[in-house]
Design an enzyme around this catalytic site. Structure first.
Site, PDB file in Angstrom:
ATOM      1  N   GLU A 176       0.868  -1.169   0.000  1.00 37.74           N
ATOM      2  CA  GLU A 176       0.000   0.000   0.000  1.00 37.74           C
ATOM      3  C   GLU A 176       0.906   1.221   0.000  1.00 37.74           C
ATOM      4  O   GLU A 176       1.478   1.580   1.026  1.00 37.74           O
ATOM      5  CB  GLU A 176      -0.918  -0.015   1.223  1.00 37.74           C
ATOM      6  CG  GLU A 176      -1.822  -1.235   1.309  1.00 37.74           C
ATOM      7  CD  GLU A 176      -2.779  -1.359   0.135  1.00 37.74           C
ATOM      8  OE1 GLU A 176      -2.923  -0.386  -0.641  1.00 37.74           O
ATOM      9  OE2 GLU A 176      -3.397  -2.429  -0.002  1.00 37.74           O
ATOM     10  N   CYS A 201      -1.750   9.150   2.778  1.00 43.46           N
ATOM     11  CA  CYS A 201      -1.338   8.644   1.462  1.00 43.46           C
ATOM     12  C   CYS A 201      -2.424   8.824   0.410  1.00 43.46           C
ATOM     13  O   CYS A 201      -2.128   8.898  -0.781  1.00 43.46           O
ATOM     14  CB  CYS A 201      -0.922   7.173   1.557  1.00 43.46           C
ATOM     15  SG  CYS A 201      -2.218   6.062   2.134  1.00 43.46           S
TER      16      CYS A 201
END
Length: 478
Positions: A221, A255
């Site tokens: 991720e 993010c």
């Protein structure tokens, strides 16, 4: 790096992996009730230590908004555990799969989800509880054991979790490690049955290389430059409200945050005006607890360098906290909008990961799609438009890890949607059923019936009836 360069794995890593592996072999498929108990223990661990968790994260940041921690680290995690527990029995059921009854009369095909074994989790600092316990929810639901390495920037939280975890789980089920001495490369070199890493693309490549030595499957991720696209039909005021909420949350250190925004050329001034008003209303004192600090001095300096670089190359910087003096000792960083952007600027090249919002203007949708597609695939895109056809244009013409339409970030909070990137923004998924599947071996099982029709064909020499039967079957498949 060659096999000879493989770092020496610390003894505590090796010992834990060995004991968890042995425990897995003793009980390779925990029951539904055992898994529910593990999920309940995860929830109790969060609830019973909520205040200590908030305080530890606040100390790691210097100042972390209490509300942001309660929402993103506590509420979202507990909601995810509850949603998983509700669906778990259905996910665990073997799936019947189609079988050709002519070729295999009386036989059956089944897909059985089974635990992989020992899963490694490498956690970043920005949402350290969320990005620990959301994966653990899927890992335990799938029946696995876990070793978790926290970030070097989460020392207080890591210490807390290391102290309290044994009250809820034996070390054969779950063990936390801090990152004193930069032990990440050695952790990713362990022969896990699966490894989940959340962090930067640069580190993700190194993690994947280490895991490849053991052929350990990885879920990465990562991040990237996720754009928001405001269409001419959408209210600039509403878009500014929603984008600013996300951009200021955790001081932009997310993010999946809006990295930059596309605006119609005629809307820039209005957007900037709304952003200045919104920040003044929501954060009248930038040094108050509601506005989170930048995590460390290196990150603070990187953000300042990004602004200085943009200014030196012709950008116009709009300080949204004009008139306020951020506390540099607490690493409070004033949010800025960057106008007149060009590709030579660091703000165009690097993920921002902070409260800086570059603005790009555009004239038509194809211009937007062409620009995004010329760069690394982002972790998310955020189209703001009421036009369903335009929504579908961006969804179909711009590939990304996920999408929130007329909002930003909130697709990550949907527990029945998988979360994950694509290409440079990551690989693999977790959350929901896809998370359960990621940490399971979906094991195909064929069971032969009382007699084997196929054996009538598999008797060399292949001529006569066997050959005629095969040609007949081929014609039937046409």
């Amino acid at each position: 790096m060659t096999l000879a360069d493989t770092p020496l794995i610390p003894a505590d890593f090796v010992d834990c992996h060995h004991t968890q592996r042995e425990a897995y072999l003793q009980n390779p498929v925990p029951s539904y009730r055992e898994r529910l108990a593990d999920l309940a223990s995860l929830a109790r661990m969060i609830k019973e230590n909520k205040d200590a968790i908030v305080e530890a994260i606040n100390r790691d940041y210097g100042n972390r908004s209490e509300f942001e921690t309660l929402f993103a680290e506590v509420f979202v995690v507990l909601e995810g555990i509850k949603a998983t527990a509700k669906q778990l029995k259905k996910w665990m059921k073997p799936q019947r799969r189609h079988i050709d009854v002519l070729m295999y009369p009386g036989a059956s095909n089944t897909l059985i989800p089974q635990p992989l074994g020992v899963v490694g989790v490498i956690v970043p600092w920005n949402f350290p509880v969320n990005l620990t316990f959301c994966p653990l929810t899927a890992i335990f639901a799938a029946g696995n054991r876990a070793m978790v390495k926290m970030s070097e920037n989460s020392q207080h939280l890591a210490g807390l979790l290391m102290r309290i975890s044994p009250r809820y789980f034996p070390e054969t089920k779950l063990k936390f490690f801090d990152d004193a001495g930069g032990r990440g490369p050695t952790f990713s070199s362990i022969a896990f049955d699966h490894l989940l890493f959340t962090g930067s693309g640069t580190t993700g490549r190194a993690v994947m290389a280490n895991a490849a030595r053991n052929l350990t499957p990885v879920t990465l991720e990562l991040g990237g430059k996720a754009p928001a696209i405001v269409a001419p039909d959408f209210s600039i005021k509403t878009a500014a409200e929603r984008i600013m909420w996300v951009k200021m949350f955790n001081a932009g250190q997310i993010c999946t945050n809006v990295d930059y925004v596309f605006l119609p050329e005629q809307s820039v001034n209005e957007f900037v005006t709304h952003c200045k008003r919104l920040f003044a209303e929501r954060f009248p004192d930038i040094n108050a607890n509601d506005y989170t600090s930048i995590i460390d001095q290196r990150s603070y300096d990187r953000l300042q360098h990004t602004l200085d670089d943009a200014r030196s190359k012709g950008a116009t910087l709009v300080n949204l906290a004009e008139g306020q003096t951020p506390d540099k000792a607490l690493r409070k960083f004033a949010p800025h909008i960057v106008l007149n952007l060009n590709e030579d600027m660091l703000a165009s090249q690097r993920e921002i990961f902070g409260p800086i919002l570059p603005v790009r203007t555009y004239r038509d949708k194809t211009e937007v799609a062409k620009y995004i597609n010329a760069h690394d695939r982002p972790l998310a895109i955020y189209p703001f438009t009421r036009d369903k056809d335009l929504q579908n244009f961006y969804i179909s013409h711009v590939m990304s890890g996920g999408v929130s339409v007329n909002e930003a970030l909130l697709h990550v909070a949907q527990h029945d949607l998988p979360f994950g990137g694509v290409g440079p923004s990551g690989m693999g998924h977790y959350h929901g059923r896809e998370g359960f599947n990621t940490f399971s071996k979906l094991r195909p099982v064929f069971r032969q019936g009382p007699w084997s029709a196929i054996q009538l064909l598999f008797q060399p020499p292949y001529k006569g009836k066997a050959l005629k039967a095969m040609n007949l079957l081929i014609r039937m498949k046409g």
